[in-house]
Write an enzyme that holds these catalytic residues in place. Structure first.
Site, PDB file in Angstrom:
ATOM      1  N   GLY A   1      24.616 -20.086   0.720  1.00 25.50           N
ATOM      2  CA  GLY A   1      23.218 -20.492   0.508  1.00 25.50           C
ATOM      3  C   GLY A   1      22.689 -19.808  -0.734  1.00 25.50           C
TER       4      GLY A   1
ATOM      5  N   GLY B   1      19.430 -20.723  -3.221  1.00 30.80           N
ATOM      6  CA  GLY B   1      18.036 -20.665  -2.789  1.00 30.80           C
ATOM      7  C   GLY B   1      17.256 -19.529  -3.412  1.00 30.80           C
ATOM      8  N   GLN B   2      16.055 -19.298  -2.854  1.00 31.49           N
ATOM      9  CA  GLN B   2      15.142 -18.308  -3.446  1.00 31.49           C
ATOM     10  C   GLN B   2      15.758 -16.906  -3.437  1.00 31.49           C
ATOM     11  OE1 GLN B   2      11.524 -17.430  -1.323  1.00 31.49           O
ATOM     12  NE2 GLN B   2      10.554 -16.515  -3.112  1.00 31.49           N
TER      13      GLN B   2
ATOM     14  N   ASP C   1      27.110 -22.810  -2.083  1.00 33.88           N
ATOM     15  CA  ASP C   1      25.938 -23.544  -1.597  1.00 33.88           C
ATOM     16  C   ASP C   1      26.378 -24.971  -1.270  1.00 33.88           C
ATOM     17  OD1 ASP C   1      22.672 -22.838  -1.879  1.00 33.88           O
ATOM     18  OD2 ASP C   1      23.143 -24.981  -1.728  1.00 33.88           O
TER      19      ASP C   1
ATOM     20  N   ASP D   1      29.826 -26.012   2.825  1.00 37.65           N
ATOM     21  CA  ASP D   1      28.877 -26.237   3.924  1.00 37.65           C
ATOM     22  C   ASP D   1      29.118 -25.162   4.984  1.00 37.65           C
ATOM     23  OD1 ASP D   1      27.391 -27.140   6.049  1.00 37.65           O
ATOM     24  OD2 ASP D   1      28.147 -29.201   5.984  1.00 37.65           O
TER      25      ASP D   1
ATOM     26  N   TYR E   1      11.600 -22.592  13.781  1.00 37.68           N
ATOM     27  CA  TYR E   1      12.233 -21.574  12.934  1.00 37.68           C
ATOM     28  C   TYR E   1      12.246 -20.212  13.638  1.00 37.68           C
ATOM     29  CZ  TYR E   1      12.530 -18.577   8.707  1.00 37.68           C
ATOM     30  OH  TYR E   1      12.872 -17.644   7.755  1.00 37.68           O
TER      31      TYR E   1
ATOM     32  N   LYS F   1      15.356 -17.861  14.848  1.00 38.81           N
ATOM     33  CA  LYS F   1      15.566 -16.487  14.355  1.00 38.81           C
ATOM     34  C   LYS F   1      15.648 -15.509  15.522  1.00 38.81           C
ATOM     35  CE  LYS F   1      15.751 -17.094   9.882  1.00 38.81           C
ATOM     36  NZ  LYS F   1      17.019 -16.909   9.179  1.00 38.81           N
TER      37      LYS F   1
HETATM   38  P1  NAD Z   1      16.098 -21.338   0.541  1.00 36.76           P
HETATM   39  O1  NAD Z   1      15.639 -22.518   1.319  1.00 36.76           O
HETATM   40  O2  NAD Z   1      15.427 -21.045  -0.752  1.00 36.76           O
HETATM   41  O3  NAD Z   1      17.661 -21.428   0.267  1.00 36.76           O
HETATM   42  C1  NAD Z   1      18.586 -21.834   1.238  1.00 36.76           C
HETATM   43  C2  NAD Z   1      19.827 -22.320   0.512  1.00 36.76           C
HETATM   44  O4  NAD Z   1      20.767 -22.721   1.505  1.00 36.76           O
HETATM   45  C3  NAD Z   1      19.571 -23.546  -0.379  1.00 36.76           C
HETATM   46  O5  NAD Z   1      20.099 -23.325  -1.667  1.00 36.76           O
HETATM   47  C4  NAD Z   1      20.320 -24.677   0.322  1.00 36.76           C
HETATM   48  O6  NAD Z   1      20.883 -25.620  -0.572  1.00 36.76           O
HETATM   49  C5  NAD Z   1      21.403 -23.900   1.052  1.00 36.76           C
HETATM   50  N1  NAD Z   1      21.938 -24.636   2.206  1.00 36.76           N
HETATM   51  C6  NAD Z   1      21.257 -25.436   3.068  1.00 36.76           C
HETATM   52  N2  NAD Z   1      22.109 -25.932   3.982  1.00 36.76           N
HETATM   53  C7  NAD Z   1      23.336 -25.432   3.690  1.00 36.76           C
HETATM   54  C8  NAD Z   1      24.613 -25.594   4.281  1.00 36.76           C
HETATM   55  N3  NAD Z   1      24.809 -26.374   5.344  1.00 36.76           N
HETATM   56  N4  NAD Z   1      25.664 -24.922   3.728  1.00 36.76           N
HETATM   57  C9  NAD Z   1      25.478 -24.146   2.624  1.00 36.76           C
HETATM   58  N5  NAD Z   1      24.283 -23.972   2.028  1.00 36.76           N
HETATM   59  C10 NAD Z   1      23.220 -24.608   2.553  1.00 36.76           C
HETATM   60  O7  NAD Z   1      15.996 -20.070   1.520  1.00 36.76           O
HETATM   61  P2  NAD Z   1      15.704 -18.547   1.134  1.00 36.76           P
HETATM   62  O8  NAD Z   1      14.247 -18.384   0.968  1.00 36.76           O
HETATM   63  O9  NAD Z   1      16.622 -18.129   0.049  1.00 36.76           O
HETATM   64  O10 NAD Z   1      16.072 -17.843   2.514  1.00 36.76           O
HETATM   65  C11 NAD Z   1      17.369 -17.364   2.789  1.00 36.76           C
HETATM   66  C12 NAD Z   1      17.378 -16.786   4.185  1.00 36.76           C
HETATM   67  O11 NAD Z   1      16.377 -15.769   4.302  1.00 36.76           O
HETATM   68  C13 NAD Z   1      17.069 -17.779   5.312  1.00 36.76           C
HETATM   69  O12 NAD Z   1      17.799 -17.430   6.458  1.00 36.76           O
HETATM   70  C14 NAD Z   1      15.609 -17.556   5.575  1.00 36.76           C
HETATM   71  O13 NAD Z   1      15.266 -17.901   6.898  1.00 36.76           O
HETATM   72  C15 NAD Z   1      15.505 -16.064   5.365  1.00 36.76           C
HETATM   73  N6  NAD Z   1      14.119 -15.643   5.055  1.00 36.76           N
HETATM   74  C16 NAD Z   1      13.528 -16.011   3.886  1.00 36.76           C
HETATM   75  C17 NAD Z   1      12.235 -15.617   3.616  1.00 36.76           C
HETATM   76  C18 NAD Z   1      11.537 -16.011   2.345  1.00 36.76           C
HETATM   77  O14 NAD Z   1      10.317 -15.742   2.223  1.00 36.76           O
HETATM   78  N7  NAD Z   1      12.214 -16.612   1.392  1.00 36.76           N
HETATM   79  C19 NAD Z   1      11.535 -14.840   4.564  1.00 36.76           C
HETATM   80  C20 NAD Z   1      12.161 -14.523   5.757  1.00 36.76           C
HETATM   81  C21 NAD Z   1      13.473 -14.907   5.998  1.00 36.76           C
HETATM   82  N1  SER Z   2       8.834 -17.028   4.209  1.00 39.30           N
HETATM   83  C1  SER Z   2       9.361 -17.532   5.428  1.00 39.30           C
HETATM   84  C2  SER Z   2       8.671 -18.793   5.827  1.00 39.30           C
HETATM   85  O1  SER Z   2       7.514 -18.929   5.509  1.00 39.30           O
HETATM   86  C3  SER Z   2       9.207 -16.509   6.527  1.00 39.30           C
HETATM   87  O2  SER Z   2      10.391 -16.433   7.201  1.00 39.30           O
HETATM   88  O3  SER Z   2       9.273 -19.608   6.455  1.00 39.30           O
END
Ligand code: NAD
Ligand code: SER
Length: 322
Positions: A13, A16-17, A39, A57, A147, A151
């Site tokens: 993944g 992503g962010q 990804d 995947d 969600y 979690k």
């Molecule tokens: P994001 O949505 O920005 O990135 C997720 C990435 O996963 C994307 O690039 C997507 O293409 C990829 N993806 C989706 N399905 C997939 C699959 N089947 N196989 C491989 N890749 C796949 O998410 P993020 O913000 O980078 O968050 C990453 C993790 O951190 C997640 O578990 C999220 O719940 C957790 N999280 C994020 C935040 C936040 O504020 N960003 C806060 C709390 C928890």
């Molecule tokens: N930043 C995340 C959301 O809003 C928190 O897990 O989903």
């Protein structure tokens, strides 16, 4: 963790962010060739140019296991998930991705002693019955979102696999994360990233949350540092194997807007709450992360003011280059 010659780290993944920033930092630390970024979607730029990139995947357990063996992976960061706002729209696929993806990695780690796994949880594990201010590590947890339910279940399974099978899985309950390198992927806290972009591009912003909605947030450099510090801690210091509370900054849309207005004269904000308000209303205002400090020495560095200064500096520089 000690890595021998030929060993590598896998980020699933990675596009992503969080992955965008994490891969960059890990490649600076270990060298590009030792950090495999993967990804579901094809990626361009430094993610695919700065080291190995695989289109993979996480629901395809065999391909993930093959990748781990082929690349002699010693550490996996599982970041693929659907976030809170998207998960409400795509209930079943969010549950499948968030749970099956984790199970695949836990089962692989069970068969590969020595593999260290990072899986992020979230403030979404808490719900409307949780104490809202300085939410403790151990407290009532009745999440009311798809969600959050995924979690919370994930946390239980991480702890179970650690205790029953010795899996070295580590986790943080990230607050909403704010960064400039990549756009967020469908969360309730995304407004706190978008507001900076819109402030520079339009001088105004329409927020999908009410002005007084306080939420726990964190600047990405702190979140990446917390992740790497947790992963580098000796196993005996990682006493919580469900997930650690992690606190950064707590603010409302009105407070971040006021801070931005100090840098962007004339900036204005209006409020048009939508379905995400209900999600935000079920989450804490602020978090107590004293267990992370006690167990592995965590402390946050950025506040709202220093984060805003840094965010705007980078976003302005980006716009000048474009
Ligand atoms: P994001 O949505 O920005 O990135 C997720 C990435 O996963 C994307 O690039 C997507 O293409 C990829 N993806 C989706 N399905 C997939 C699959 N089947 N196989 C491989 N890749 C796949 O998410 P993020 O913000 O980078 O968050 C990453 C993790 O951190 C997640 O578990 C999220 O719940 C957790 N999280 C994020 C935040 C936040 O504020 N960003 C806060 C709390 C928890
Ligand atoms: N930043 C995340 C959301 O809003 C928190 O897990 O989903």
């Amino acid at each position: 963790m000690d890595m021998s010659k030929g060993d590598s780290i896998l980020v699933l993944g990675a596009g992503g962010q969080i992955g965008t920033d994490l891969v960059h930092t890990l490649r600076e630390m270990h060298g590009g060739s030792r950090v495999v970024a993967a990804d579901l979607k094809p990626q361009s730029g430094s993610l695919s140019d700065g080291g190995p990139f695989l289109q993979l995947d996480v629901l395809d357990a065999q391909s993930v296991a093959d990748c781990i063996r082929t690349h002699k992976v010693k550490e996996v960061y599982l970041l693929a998930a659907l976030l809170s706002a998207t998960a409400e729209q795509k209930m079943k696929s969010a549950w499948r991705l968030n749970m099956e993806g984790l199970f695949n990695l836990l089962d692989i780690a069970k068969e590969l002693p020595g593999l260290r796994l990072f899986w992020p949880s979230s403030i979404a594990v808490f719900g409307p019955t949780t104490p809202r201010d300085l939410t403790p590590q151990f407290t009532v947890m009745e999440p009311s979102t798809v969600y959050g339910i995924s979690k919370q279940a994930g946390e239980r399974w991480c702890e179970y696999y650690h205790h029953k099978f010795g899996v070295d899985v580590r986790s943080l309950r990230y607050p909403g994360l704010i960064s400039y390198k990549a756009q967020p992927g469908g969360g309730t806290t995304d407004y706190a990233v978008d507001i900076y972009h819109q402030a520079l591009d339009k001088g105004e912003y329409t927020c999908f949350l009410r002005e007084d909605t306080a939420l726990p947030m964190m600047y990405m450099p702190d979140a990446i540092r917390a992740t790497l510090e947790l992963m580098a801690a000796p196993p005996e210091r990682v006493k919580i194997r469900s997930s650690y509370n992690l606190a950064g900054i707590s603010f409302t849309p009105a407070q971040i807007a006021a801070q931005i207005a100090q840098h962007v004269p004339g900036f204005s904000i209006r409020y048009a709450p939508d379905y995400r308000q209900e999600i935000a209303d079920s989450w804490p205002n602020s978090i107590d992360d004293s267990r992370a400090s006690e167990d592995w020495g965590w402390s946050c560095r950025y506040n709202l003011e220093s984060m805003t200064t840094d965010m705007l500096k980078h976003l302005k520089a980006e716009r000048q280059l474009a």
